[in-house]
Design a protein around this motif. Structure first.
Motif, PDB file in Angstrom:
ATOM      1  N   GLU A 155       0.550  -1.667  -0.097  1.00  0.00           N
ATOM      2  CA  GLU A 155       0.469   0.137  -0.078  1.00  0.00           C
ATOM      3  C   GLU A 155       1.074   1.336   0.040  1.00  0.00           C
ATOM      4  OE1 GLU A 155      -2.380  -0.243   3.343  1.00  0.00           O
ATOM      5  OE2 GLU A 155      -3.919  -2.285   2.692  1.00  0.00           O
ATOM      6  N   THR A 156       1.795   1.070   1.252  1.00  0.00           N
ATOM      7  CA  THR A 156       2.568   2.645   0.597  1.00  0.00           C
ATOM      8  C   THR A 156       4.294   2.437  -0.255  1.00  0.00           C
ATOM      9  OG1 THR A 156       4.412   1.219   2.980  1.00  0.00           O
ATOM     10  CG2 THR A 156       1.927   2.488   3.268  1.00  0.00           C
ATOM     11  N   GLY A 157       4.213   1.345  -0.984  1.00  0.00           N
ATOM     12  CA  GLY A 157       5.529   1.039  -1.319  1.00  0.00           C
ATOM     13  C   GLY A 157       6.524   1.639  -0.103  1.00  0.00           C
ATOM     14  N   LEU A 158       7.304   1.417   0.574  1.00  0.00           N
ATOM     15  CA  LEU A 158       7.645   1.056   1.763  1.00  0.00           C
ATOM     16  C   LEU A 158       8.638  -0.079   1.902  1.00  0.00           C
ATOM     17  CD1 LEU A 158       6.531   4.370   4.201  1.00  0.00           C
ATOM     18  CD2 LEU A 158       8.217   4.292   2.507  1.00  0.00           C
ATOM     19  N   SER A 159       9.439  -0.379   2.617  1.00  0.00           N
ATOM     20  CA  SER A 159      10.056  -1.752   3.260  1.00  0.00           C
ATOM     21  C   SER A 159       9.847  -1.372   4.357  1.00  0.00           C
ATOM     22  CB  SER A 159      11.643  -1.340   2.645  1.00  0.00           C
ATOM     23  OG  SER A 159      11.959  -3.189   2.572  1.00  0.00           O
ATOM     24  N   PHE A 160       9.685  -2.858   4.928  1.00  0.00           N
ATOM     25  CA  PHE A 160       9.687  -2.680   6.360  1.00  0.00           C
ATOM     26  C   PHE A 160      10.450  -3.857   6.465  1.00  0.00           C
ATOM     27  CE2 PHE A 160       5.805  -0.795   5.297  1.00  0.00           C
ATOM     28  CZ  PHE A 160       6.039   0.682   5.815  1.00  0.00           C
ATOM     29  N   PRO A 161      11.546  -3.985   7.025  1.00  0.00           N
ATOM     30  CA  PRO A 161      12.798  -5.213   7.551  1.00  0.00           C
ATOM     31  C   PRO A 161      12.148  -6.039   9.003  1.00  0.00           C
ATOM     32  CG  PRO A 161      13.152  -3.069   8.768  1.00  0.00           C
ATOM     33  CD  PRO A 161      12.741  -2.974   7.520  1.00  0.00           C
ATOM     34  N   PRO A 162      12.129  -7.231   9.116  1.00  0.00           N
ATOM     35  CA  PRO A 162      12.065  -7.588  10.523  1.00  0.00           C
ATOM     36  C   PRO A 162      11.830  -6.787  11.556  1.00  0.00           C
ATOM     37  CG  PRO A 162      13.042  -9.559   8.849  1.00  0.00           C
ATOM     38  CD  PRO A 162      13.529  -8.066   8.198  1.00  0.00           C
ATOM     39  N   GLY A 163      10.970  -6.762  12.465  1.00  0.00           N
ATOM     40  CA  GLY A 163      11.224  -6.047  13.895  1.00  0.00           C
ATOM     41  C   GLY A 163      10.859  -5.286  14.044  1.00  0.00           C
ATOM     42  N   ALA A 164      11.019  -3.743  12.645  1.00  0.00           N
ATOM     43  CA  ALA A 164      10.654  -2.832  12.265  1.00  0.00           C
ATOM     44  C   ALA A 164       8.930  -2.643  12.949  1.00  0.00           C
ATOM     45  CB  ALA A 164       9.997  -2.845  11.080  1.00  0.00           C
ATOM     46  N   PHE A 165       8.318  -3.095  13.458  1.00  0.00           N
ATOM     47  CA  PHE A 165       6.872  -2.609  14.161  1.00  0.00           C
ATOM     48  C   PHE A 165       7.529  -3.540  15.684  1.00  0.00           C
ATOM     49  CE2 PHE A 165       5.803  -2.779  10.161  1.00  0.00           C
ATOM     50  CZ  PHE A 165       5.841  -1.549   9.282  1.00  0.00           C
ATOM     51  N   ALA A 166       8.744  -3.433  16.445  1.00  0.00           N
ATOM     52  CA  ALA A 166       8.462  -3.675  17.226  1.00  0.00           C
ATOM     53  C   ALA A 166       8.412  -5.423  17.787  1.00  0.00           C
ATOM     54  CB  ALA A 166       8.529  -3.012  18.303  1.00  0.00           C
ATOM     55  N   GLU A 167       7.521  -5.778  16.665  1.00  0.00           N
ATOM     56  CA  GLU A 167       7.535  -7.411  16.857  1.00  0.00           C
ATOM     57  C   GLU A 167       9.139  -8.113  17.658  1.00  0.00           C
ATOM     58  OE1 GLU A 167       8.527  -7.775  12.499  1.00  0.00           O
ATOM     59  OE2 GLU A 167       8.235  -6.019  14.133  1.00  0.00           O
ATOM     60  N   ASN A 168       8.823  -9.038  18.193  1.00  0.00           N
ATOM     61  CA  ASN A 168       9.650 -10.329  18.860  1.00  0.00           C
ATOM     62  C   ASN A 168       9.357 -11.643  17.436  1.00  0.00           C
ATOM     63  OD1 ASN A 168       8.227  -9.859  21.706  1.00  0.00           O
ATOM     64  ND2 ASN A 168      10.749  -9.559  21.633  1.00  0.00           N
ATOM     65  N   LEU A 169       8.777 -11.917  17.216  1.00  0.00           N
ATOM     66  CA  LEU A 169       8.126 -12.904  16.541  1.00  0.00           C
ATOM     67  C   LEU A 169       7.734 -12.550  15.264  1.00  0.00           C
ATOM     68  CD1 LEU A 169       7.733 -16.055  18.699  1.00  0.00           C
ATOM     69  CD2 LEU A 169       9.333 -15.636  17.196  1.00  0.00           C
ATOM     70  N   LEU A 170       8.782 -12.416  14.084  1.00  0.00           N
ATOM     71  CA  LEU A 170       7.698 -12.209  12.530  1.00  0.00           C
ATOM     72  C   LEU A 170       7.441 -13.041  11.785  1.00  0.00           C
ATOM     73  CD1 LEU A 170       6.541 -10.221  10.106  1.00  0.00           C
ATOM     74  CD2 LEU A 170       8.935  -9.995   9.262  1.00  0.00           C
ATOM     75  N   ILE A 171       5.618 -14.004  11.563  1.00  0.00           N
ATOM     76  CA  ILE A 171       5.720 -15.326  11.457  1.00  0.00           C
ATOM     77  C   ILE A 171       5.153 -15.178  10.023  1.00  0.00           C
ATOM     78  CG2 ILE A 171       5.576 -15.904  13.770  1.00  0.00           C
ATOM     79  CD1 ILE A 171       2.685 -16.377  13.377  1.00  0.00           C
ATOM     80  N   GLU A 172       4.651 -16.310   8.862  1.00  0.00           N
ATOM     81  CA  GLU A 172       4.167 -15.932   7.689  1.00  0.00           C
ATOM     82  C   GLU A 172       3.190 -18.119   7.898  1.00  0.00           C
ATOM     83  OE1 GLU A 172       6.762 -15.907   4.897  1.00  0.00           O
ATOM     84  OE2 GLU A 172       7.255 -18.026   4.638  1.00  0.00           O
ATOM     85  N   GLY A 173       2.052 -17.183   7.115  1.00  0.00           N
ATOM     86  CA  GLY A 173       1.206 -19.078   6.837  1.00  0.00           C
ATOM     87  C   GLY A 173       0.351 -19.151   7.929  1.00  0.00           C
ATOM     88  N   LEU A 174      -0.071 -18.669   9.321  1.00  0.00           N
ATOM     89  CA  LEU A 174      -1.031 -18.471   9.605  1.00  0.00           C
ATOM     90  C   LEU A 174      -2.323 -17.672   9.821  1.00  0.00           C
ATOM     91  CD1 LEU A 174       0.534 -18.996  13.472  1.00  0.00           C
ATOM     92  CD2 LEU A 174      -0.376 -20.990  12.102  1.00  0.00           C
ATOM     93  N   ASP A 175      -3.770 -17.190   9.836  1.00  0.00           N
ATOM     94  CA  ASP A 175      -4.778 -16.598   9.377  1.00  0.00           C
ATOM     95  C   ASP A 175      -4.865 -16.136  10.583  1.00  0.00           C
ATOM     96  OD1 ASP A 175      -6.382 -14.964   9.054  1.00  0.00           O
ATOM     97  OD2 ASP A 175      -7.829 -17.309   8.774  1.00  0.00           O
ATOM     98  N   GLN A 176      -4.116 -14.511  10.695  1.00  0.00           N
ATOM     99  CA  GLN A 176      -4.112 -13.227  11.387  1.00  0.00           C
ATOM    100  C   GLN A 176      -6.210 -14.085  12.002  1.00  0.00           C
ATOM    101  OE1 GLN A 176      -2.278 -10.499  12.220  1.00  0.00           O
ATOM    102  NE2 GLN A 176      -3.506 -10.169  14.422  1.00  0.00           N
ATOM    103  N   GLU A 177      -7.280 -13.738  11.294  1.00  0.00           N
ATOM    104  CA  GLU A 177      -8.508 -13.773  11.853  1.00  0.00           C
ATOM    105  C   GLU A 177      -8.525 -15.219  12.578  1.00  0.00           C
ATOM    106  OE1 GLU A 177     -11.347 -12.521   9.335  1.00  0.00           O
ATOM    107  OE2 GLU A 177      -9.809 -10.679   8.285  1.00  0.00           O
ATOM    108  N   ALA A 178      -8.453 -15.926  12.406  1.00  0.00           N
ATOM    109  CA  ALA A 178      -8.244 -17.234  12.979  1.00  0.00           C
ATOM    110  C   ALA A 178      -7.577 -17.233  14.868  1.00  0.00           C
ATOM    111  CB  ALA A 178      -7.684 -18.767  12.167  1.00  0.00           C
ATOM    112  N   LEU A 179      -6.524 -16.511  14.817  1.00  0.00           N
ATOM    113  CA  LEU A 179      -5.903 -16.224  15.996  1.00  0.00           C
ATOM    114  C   LEU A 179      -7.211 -15.567  16.891  1.00  0.00           C
ATOM    115  CD1 LEU A 179      -2.702 -16.314  14.554  1.00  0.00           C
ATOM    116  CD2 LEU A 179      -3.614 -18.402  15.336  1.00  0.00           C
ATOM    117  N   VAL A 180      -7.143 -16.424  18.130  1.00  0.00           N
ATOM    118  CA  VAL A 180      -8.007 -15.085  19.125  1.00  0.00           C
ATOM    119  C   VAL A 180      -7.347 -16.246  21.108  1.00  0.00           C
ATOM    120  CG1 VAL A 180      -9.928 -15.519  17.799  1.00  0.00           C
ATOM    121  CG2 VAL A 180      -9.198 -17.296  19.146  1.00  0.00           C
TER     122      VAL A 180
END
Length: 146
Positions: free
Chosen positions: A58-83
């Motif tokens: 959306e922004t055309g920017l690049s965000f490296p791992p950790g950019a948003f202060a996350e400890n774990l950057l994950i892929e493949g899990l559906d955000q909406e299914a996690l509660v």
């Protein structure tokens, strides 16, 4: 549901981006050992990479791992299914999701290039079983919320 750990990230100071350290030890009642947020109520912060990728597109920017202060950057899990209440196995670690996003009305001081994802998409968890986690490890949903 199974995904993958993209990055294990840590910072020594609050308010700064975290750096991908490739592996780390997650300790019960602490979080990621050596992280500025370890020992707090939100022991482990997790972001789903697909949310980061959507913002980058959306922004055309690049965000490296950790950019948003996350400890774990994950892929493949559906955000909406996690509660809250669900458990995840990340490498050898068992995490329990405590909260999705941050409380409305609380000021969020950390932004990367003017953007912040944890208030809306952050997954905050506690460590139930300690152990190591490294980039490339599987992360899977163990128990559905009751």
């Amino acid at each position: 549901m199974k995904g993958k750990i993209v990055a294990v990230c840590r910072s020594s100071e609050r308010g700064s981006p975290k750096q991908d350290i490739h592996s780390g030890f997650f300790e019960k009642n602490v979080g990621l050992v050596g992280d500025a947020h370890s020992g707090t109520a939100k022991e482990v912060s997790i972001l789903v990479r697909e949310n980061v990728d959507r913002l980058a597109q959306e922004t055309g920017l690049s965000f490296p791992p950790g950019a948003f202060a996350e400890n774990l950057l994950i892929e493949g899990l559906d955000q909406e299914a996690l509660v809250p209440g669900q458990r995840l196995k990340a490498g050898d670690v068992i995490l329990q999701i405590e909260q999705i996003g941050k409380e409305a009305g609380i000021r969020h001081s950390y932004h990367y290039l003017g953007y912040s994802l944890l208030p809306q998409f952050g997954i905050f968890a506690i460590v139930l079983e300690s152990g190591p986690v490294k980039n490339g490890d599987a992360i899977e949903l163990l128990v559905a919320a009751s």
